[in-house]
Design an enzyme around this catalytic site. Structure first.
Site, PDB file in Angstrom:
ATOM      1  N   TRP A 102       0.814  -1.212   0.000  1.00 48.35           N
ATOM      2  CA  TRP A 102       0.000   0.000   0.000  1.00 48.35           C
ATOM      3  C   TRP A 102       0.849   1.264   0.000  1.00 48.35           C
ATOM      4  O   TRP A 102       0.506   2.247  -0.665  1.00 48.35           O
ATOM      5  CB  TRP A 102      -0.984  -0.012   1.167  1.00 48.35           C
ATOM      6  CG  TRP A 102      -2.076  -1.004   0.926  1.00 48.35           C
ATOM      7  CD1 TRP A 102      -2.298  -2.188   1.579  1.00 48.35           C
ATOM      8  CD2 TRP A 102      -3.075  -0.939  -0.096  1.00 48.35           C
ATOM      9  NE1 TRP A 102      -3.365  -2.848   1.028  1.00 48.35           N
ATOM     10  CE2 TRP A 102      -3.868  -2.115   0.005  1.00 48.35           C
ATOM     11  CE3 TRP A 102      -3.383  -0.007  -1.087  1.00 48.35           C
ATOM     12  CZ2 TRP A 102      -4.943  -2.364  -0.849  1.00 48.35           C
ATOM     13  CZ3 TRP A 102      -4.448  -0.260  -1.942  1.00 48.35           C
ATOM     14  CH2 TRP A 102      -5.210  -1.420  -1.812  1.00 48.35           C
ATOM     15  N   ASP A 173      -0.963   6.734   6.351  1.00 45.96           N
ATOM     16  CA  ASP A 173      -2.126   5.969   5.928  1.00 45.96           C
ATOM     17  C   ASP A 173      -2.448   4.988   7.048  1.00 45.96           C
ATOM     18  O   ASP A 173      -1.818   3.954   7.181  1.00 45.96           O
ATOM     19  CB  ASP A 173      -1.807   5.232   4.622  1.00 45.96           C
ATOM     20  CG  ASP A 173      -2.934   4.306   4.171  1.00 45.96           C
ATOM     21  OD1 ASP A 173      -3.971   4.233   4.858  1.00 45.96           O
ATOM     22  OD2 ASP A 173      -2.763   3.640   3.131  1.00 45.96           O
ATOM     23  N   LYS A 197     -12.275  -1.071   7.626  1.00 50.44           N
ATOM     24  CA  LYS A 197     -11.547  -2.026   8.457  1.00 50.44           C
ATOM     25  C   LYS A 197     -11.908  -1.848   9.938  1.00 50.44           C
ATOM     26  O   LYS A 197     -12.447  -2.753  10.553  1.00 50.44           O
ATOM     27  CB  LYS A 197     -10.045  -1.884   8.218  1.00 50.44           C
ATOM     28  CG  LYS A 197      -9.683  -2.094   6.734  1.00 50.44           C
ATOM     29  CD  LYS A 197      -8.227  -1.852   6.452  1.00 50.44           C
ATOM     30  CE  LYS A 197      -7.949  -1.811   4.954  1.00 50.44           C
ATOM     31  NZ  LYS A 197      -8.215  -3.071   4.267  1.00 50.44           N
TER      32      LYS A 197
END
Length: 361
Positions: A102, A173, A197
């Site tokens: 990511w 992030d 999440k």
């Protein structure tokens, strides 16, 4: 129906009490005679929902007053573009620390909008992957900002210490680790997190941005990616994802009810340790990350005999253990054990892993 535990990396399971409450209010919210998703986002009723959600999140994370909290569209990938569009002037560069899939994706997207320095910090030690000591990272003191991803969902790597950026705004992030453990928000210039999440359903993204970083967006920045525009309009420049915002608020209430972030952090450590302890004791399974950088949220593991992968997944699903396949880029298995996953689900997984090992050794 026997208990089913969803180990999906996202969209992830939501807390059962939240789902029950949302179900009970689905058609008639707060005696309005309609669903909360049918309310105008500018109505006093929904404005109260939005305000409480922000207040609860501020309390949970101890967010200082000089930070704006934005409820945005676009997911984490939307922020891959929004961050450089808002924070990267044309005459400067930004440091992107790459620890996995990511953070690499964020760097690739940011390169479309300006000069990016990519810093790879994952190394191998005795066959185990680890993150290089942040004190050794080759950061530029002149960078516009430093971007990193504390928890890599695909790779199962997590950095628990907050890197020292020496006055350069630190951007994180936190999509897969927000609200899972305590952090000092004041150490960051900007935090963003996709909701799917630990916050709520997909479609919502939280941005927490320090006031002094507002107002510098590229002239070509789309209005819904402009942090100043979103802040000036209370995240309602256009119609926000209202139902996702409402559900996020219910999740924040639930998290308060179980003792807040400090309490859930303790439970999360217990859950992760159950799996890692079993994997380390087994010659049937393996994990290739050094203990100090093992993710608390996303636990990857591999069967030493990978010809058994399909049988493992099929039998796990029959046992009510869902979505255990590892990401297609790395294979193996992955148990995502976000805040909503009860410890009973992890215990059931470990019991299944033990039985599967006995039957196939």
């Amino acid at each position: 129906m026997s208990a089913v535990y969803n180990f999906c990396a996202g969209p992830a399971m939501l807390p059962a009490p939240v789902m029950v409450k949302a179900q009970s209010e689905f058609i008639n919210w707060n005696n309005t005679g309609c669903s909360v998703m049918e309310l105008s986002h500018r109505s006093k009723e929904f404005m109260a929902v939005a305000s409480k959600a922000e207040s609860d999140l501020r309390q949970l994370m101890c967010i200082p007053d000089n930070y704006k909290v934005l409820f945005c569209h676009g997911g984490g990938r939307g922020q891959f573009s929004a961050v450089p569009l808002n924070l990267l002037p044309k005459n400067k560069s930004a440091d992107y620390v790459v620890t996995g899939a990511w953070s690499k994706a964020a760097a690739l997207e940011a390169a479309n909008f300006g000069q990016i320095n990519t810093i790879n910090v994952v190394e191998e030690l005795n066959g185990k992957r680890q993150i290089q000591d942040p004190a050794q990272w080759s950061l530029s003191p002149e960078a516009a900002y430093v971007h990193y991803c504390p928890n890599e969902t695909v790779d199962g790597l997590e950095l628990f210490e907050i890197p020292e950026s020496h006055g350069v705004p630190l951007v994180a992030d936190l999509s897969s680790t927000i609200l899972s453990r305590e952090i000092d928000v004041s150490k960051f210039g900007l935090i963003y997190a996709g909701a799917q999440k630990n916050i709520g359903p997909s479609g919502l993204t939280i941005v927490i941005v320090r006031d002094d970083l507002l107002g510098n967006a590229h002239i070509s920045t789309p209005c819904i990616l402009n942090y100043q525009t979103e802040a000036d309009n209370g995240s309602m420049y256009n119609t926000p994802p209202t139902y996702a915002w409402y559900l996020a608020g219910l999740v924040f209430e639930w998290l308060h009810s179980v003792g807040g972030v400090k309490a859930i952090q303790k439970i999360n450590k217990e859950k992760a340790e159950l799996i890692y302890r079993y994997v380390d004791s087994s010659s049937f399974y393996r994990n290739d990350i050094v203990p100090q950088h093992r993710s608390l949220m996303n636990v990857p593991f591999w069967l030493n005999d990978e010809s058994l992968n399909n049988a493992f997944l099929s039998q796990a699903e029959d046992a009510g253990l869902l979505a255990l396949a590892g990401h297609r880029m790395v294979g193996g298995m992955r148990a995502s054990i976000y805040n909503a996953m009860p410890i009973e689900g992890v215990q059931k997984l470990v019991e299944f892993m033990h039985e599967f090992e006995k039957e196939n050794s």
